[in-house]
Write a protein that holds these residues in place. Structure first.
Motif: not given
Length: 258
Positions: A10, A45, A69, A71-74
């Protein structure tokens, strides 16, 4: 053949070196944190960043900071911060139970070394009941053995006997000891060898030579030492006879005048 696909690194977790270092120095003294050594992809991730440990006494150890990280988090979050040994780290040896570390000669006066009821080296002297290891049956075994006057509740098993024989044969009383290798002959022909009875009689005996290193100890028949009963010194090694005494011509009167 079943293959397991490796998780893809990731990019956000791999790049989070500063985040990992900040989490690390928040837990430990910044002086104990060295250079970034790299990262390990643990899963999807999930990445572990490794930092050199500069703490005194921890040469070769590494700080391990795992980040993840969602999912879909910055942003990444820190999962754990631990100190782990590297390839050249000094670590404690593998734990060995005390019972397995005891060696002959370790017991001091007053020390007790209990034997487990299911020790494979021992078997009941008198078997009783379907399961001799059952607590009630063991109590009955002790009672019956006592009533019969056997003297011992348990005796040596075949496995226990074989373990002892192998230990003796491989030890100082066996044929491969340094003493035996330099011996002129084997114990089987020595007059000081005392024979024993039982299944080990064809392999072992007891040394009865008070001048030998193995006096009173079990020795294999193919063992040997320099105190063999048939050892004879070469003539050049034999004690030299004393010369004839000198004839004394001094009389008692002459001795008194001196």
């Amino acid at each position: 053949m079943i293959t397991t696909a490796r998780p893809k690194p990731d990019s956000a977790a791999v790049a989070a070196v500063d985040v990992a270092r900040a989490a690390l120095v928040a837990e430990v003294d910044p002086a104990d944190v060295g250079d970034h050594l790299g990262h390990v992809v643990e899963g999807e991730r999930v990445v572990t960043h490794l930092f050199a440990c500069a703490r005194s006494g921890y040469v070769g150890w590494q700080w391990s900071v795992t980040v993840a990280r969602a999912s879909r988090a910055k942003e990444v979050t820190v999962d754990e911060v631990v100190l782990v040994p590297g390839e050249g780290a000094i670590v404690a040896p593998a734990w060995v139970p005390y019972r397995e570390r005891i060696k002959p000669g370790d017991l001091s006066p007053g020390d007790l070394l209990p034997v487990d009821d299911d020790d494979p080296r021992l078997v009941p002297t008198y078997s009783f009941g379907d399961d001799p290891l059952d607590a009630d049956d063991k109590a009955q075994v002790r009672a019956v053995a006592k009533d019969l006057g056997l003297g011992r509740v348990r005796t040596l098993s075949v496995e226990g006997r074989d373990l002892a024989a192998q230990r003796w044969y491989d030890g100082d009383g066996g044929p491969e000891s340094q003493l035996a290798r330099s011996a002129p002959d084997q114990c089987t022909t020595c007059g000081f060898l005392m024979r024993i009875a039982g299944p080990l009689a064809e392999t072992f005996g007891v040394c009865a030579n008070g001048d030998a290193n193995d006096d009173g100890r079990i020795v294999s028949l193919d063992h040997g030492c320099g105190a063999h009963s048939e050892v004879r010194l070469a003539k050049r090694h034999e004690p030299q006879p004393l010369p004839e005494p000198v004839f004394d011509t001094i009389t008692p009167d002459e001795l008194e005048s001196l």
